[in-house]
Design an enzyme around this catalytic site. Structure first.
Site, mmCIF file in Angstrom:
data_model
loop_
_atom_site.group_PDB
_atom_site.id
_atom_site.type_symbol
_atom_site.label_atom_id
_atom_site.label_comp_id
_atom_site.label_asym_id
_atom_site.label_seq_id
_atom_site.Cartn_x
_atom_site.Cartn_y
_atom_site.Cartn_z
ATOM 1 N N HIS A 79 0.848 -1.193 0.000
ATOM 2 C CA HIS A 79 0.000 0.000 0.000
ATOM 3 C C HIS A 79 0.876 1.232 0.000
ATOM 4 O O HIS A 79 1.931 1.242 0.616
ATOM 5 C CB HIS A 79 -0.912 0.019 1.240
ATOM 6 C CG HIS A 79 -2.078 0.942 1.077
ATOM 7 N ND1 HIS A 79 -2.020 2.260 1.412
ATOM 8 C CD2 HIS A 79 -3.321 0.715 0.576
ATOM 9 C CE1 HIS A 79 -3.188 2.821 1.137
ATOM 10 N NE2 HIS A 79 -3.994 1.915 0.627
ATOM 11 N N GLU A 117 -7.819 -5.094 -0.227
ATOM 12 C CA GLU A 117 -8.385 -5.827 -1.346
ATOM 13 C C GLU A 117 -8.347 -7.336 -1.165
ATOM 14 O O GLU A 117 -9.154 -8.052 -1.743
ATOM 15 C CB GLU A 117 -7.646 -5.448 -2.640
ATOM 16 C CG GLU A 117 -7.657 -3.980 -2.960
ATOM 17 C CD GLU A 117 -9.019 -3.458 -3.359
ATOM 18 O OE1 GLU A 117 -10.019 -4.110 -3.026
ATOM 19 O OE2 GLU A 117 -9.090 -2.410 -3.995
#
Ligand code: ACO
Length: 535
Positions: free
Chosen positions: A408, A461
């Site tokens: 991320h 996700e």
């Protein structure tokens, strides 16, 4: 984050001039409690971790210690080696300060060990560099920029916001000051929606009024139903691109006006109307595409249950609706992410809410932003069996591929959304959940081995795909489902931008051929006419 430039004096300095020396060091075997004491006594934010032979093996910072406490790790029995950043990037004492500044900026480090030969000579903190960094002066309008912002605008604050924030290093994000993961644990979609767009959690009567307005806002404007039917059967249909078109034409049918001409109340009303319609549009498109009759939103159902009802035509199991609701709350907003930024850029031009939302959906569609959850499940399918995990994941990374659902831009620790979604997935249960947990553990180990020091963790996700799959959402509807919840965050950001607007119009550093260039012969309008087939 360091965003300034260095003054001439600072530019001549080396790391040795600024670092904290001697370095505060701890051995890798000591406990977190003991390390905390060392940091406390030395009044520093980080220490170098040495092995038995005195070699640098890691860095441990106050943030690592804080995070461990947050993850319920016992500081009295856990050793520093379990939480430190292994094989840290290092500086050399003779490195110029500019090198350190670049590393702090690009890699988001806060402390770096400084090496002299084989010995750790000191520790440079981002604070040391900030002290000598001269923040760039505002340039006069029209002059060319001379300093490039970090690629991807990483660490650059471009606006003030009261909507929410992400603290990547701490693994924490909030909506208007409330821990977002806690909101997802305890609140309903409508409560958090009210919080984001109105600034406060609603009391019972405010919630009743808001929920009623949100249900009424689900009504399609005149003429849109027919057009949705047509979009849904176009060749090359995809749910997200159809939703993008559906939002665009719905906004046109509603007659949304430029935000520049609207009062905050009018902007708020447009925002609520469109955010409430996004799931309705999506589900109608989906059912038409599959040759099914659309299901109108049930006014007796809350947002998440109505969502599943519109998808399947049957009232959902409450556990499935609650699992989806938690996912939707967790993904409503997330700081100044790319799609929110897009929505704000469009709003900053004074444009209407339909344009801002359409652009935001386009930004969300990219696999580096919202397009990963189905890819994460595709990876699980490609791996197939637990025994293949190690080999598959190694091969992927060695081939330069990215593991979908990991890494991320902002979180350099556990993504709090993935932590809660893991819990939600486990509660829903099933063989896929067990398999996903195995793949997650293997992927984290392989990433640590092949990408040491990059601090790659599971992102939202990975379990988002697992949860959505478990509640019956088809794979191609994962990102569109994300778009539905994020529409709430987008509209909160749009309203904030419109209420205190300034056109967002940055500059770029020109790096092409030196101007002015001569236009070669043969490019004049006259000669173009002479060569044209129809002069
Ligand atoms: N798998 C393997 N390696 C990775 C991954 C990954 N998922 N993510 C980053 N890395 C590596 C990069 O290869 C790079 O290694 P290098 O130093 O050897 O070149 C290093 O980590 C740093 O990568 P960056 O590209 O600088 O990291 P950035 O902050 O730009 O990337 C991103 C963030 C785009 C999310 C990235 O981690 C990624 O591509 N992940 C996979 C896609 C994904 O899961 N997207 C959903 C994100 S969550 C959301 O937006 C809602």
């Amino acid at each position: 984050m360091v965003t300034g430039t260095l003054s001439l004096v600072a530019a001549s300095l080396t790391v040795a001039n600024l670092m904290h020396a001697p370095a505060v060091v701890v051995s890798e075997g000591i406990t977190l409690a003991a390390a905390a004491q060392v940091l406390d006594q030395a009044n520093v934010g980080a220490a170098a971790v040495l092995d038995g032979a005195g070699r640098l093996v890691g860095m441990v910072s106050e943030r690592d210690l804080l995070r461990s406490v947050g993850h319920h790790i016992d500081p009295a029995t856990t050793s520093v080696a379990d939480v430190m950043t292994r094989d840290p990037v290092t500086l050399h004492i003779s490195d110029p300060v500019a090198t350190a500044m670049r590393l702090f900026r690009e890699r988001r480090f806060r402390h770096l060990p400084v090496i002299d030969g084989t010995r750790v000579a000191g520790i440079l903190s981002i604070r040391h560099v900030v002290r000598v960094a001269q923040i760039e002066q505002v340039r006069p309008a029209g002059s060319a920029p001379s300093e490039l912002a970090p690629r991807g605008l990483e660490g650059v604050a471009v606006a003030e916001t009261s909507v929410g924030d992400v603290r990547g290093e701490e693994g924490f994000f909030h909506y208007r000051g409330y821990n977002a993961a806690e909101l997802a644990r305890r609140c309903s979609f409508e409560q958090v929606w009210h919080l984001l767009v109105n600034g406060e959690l609603p009391d019972a009567s405010e919630l009743a009024v808001f929920s009623e307005r949100a249900v009424a806002a689900r009504r399609l404007p005149e003429g849109v139903a027919d057009m949705l039917r047509q979009i849904a059967v176009l060749p090359n249909y995809t749910p997200l691109s159809s939703l993008r078109s559906g939002v665009s034409l719905t906004a046109a049918a509603l007659g949304t006006q430029p935000t520049l001409d609207l009062s905050p109340e009018q902007t708020g009303a447009d925002c609520l109307r469109i955010a409430a319609l996004v799931p309705v549009l999506l589900m109608r498109l989906h059912r038409h595409h599959h040759g099914q009759r659309p299901v109108d939103p049930d006014p007796d159902l809350g947002y998440a249950a109505a969502y599943l009802h519109m998808l399947t035509g049957t009232r959902p199991d409450p556990a499935a609706a609650r699992a989806l609701e938690q996912y939707l709350i967790l993904t409503m907003d997330h700081g100044f992410n790319s799609s929110t930024f897009t929505a704000r850029v469009i709003t900053s031009t004074g444009s209407d809410i339909g344009s801002a939302l359409t652009g935001a959906i386009g930004a969300l569609a990219g696999p580096l932003h919202g397009g990963a959850p189905s890819r994460a499940l595709a990876m699980l399918d490609a791996i197939g069996t637990p025994e293949r995990a190690e080999e598959y994941l190694h091969a992927e990374i060695q081939a330069g591929q990215r593991l979908m659902g990991f890494g991320h831009r902002v979180y350099k620790t556990d993504d709090p959304r993935s932590t809660l979604l893991r819990e939600v997935a486990i509660e829903l249960g099933g063989t896929q959940v067990d398999f996903a947990r195995h793949i997650e553990a293997t992927a984290l180990r392989v990433l640590e081995q092949l990408k040491p020091g990059r601090r790659l963790y599971t992102n939202v996700e990975f379990y988002a795909g697992v949860v959505m799959n478990s509640v019956g959402i088809p794979r191609d509807m994962f990102t569109p489902t994300f778009a539905c919840s994020r529409a709430v965050g987008w509209t909160a950001a749009i309203a904030e931008q419109a209420a205190n607007n300034r056109l967002i119009r940055p500059s770029a550093l020109y790096v092409g051929p030196a101007p002015p260039r001569e236009i070669p012969d043969g490019y004049g309008v006259k000669s173009m006419a002479a060569t044209s087939a129809h002069p």
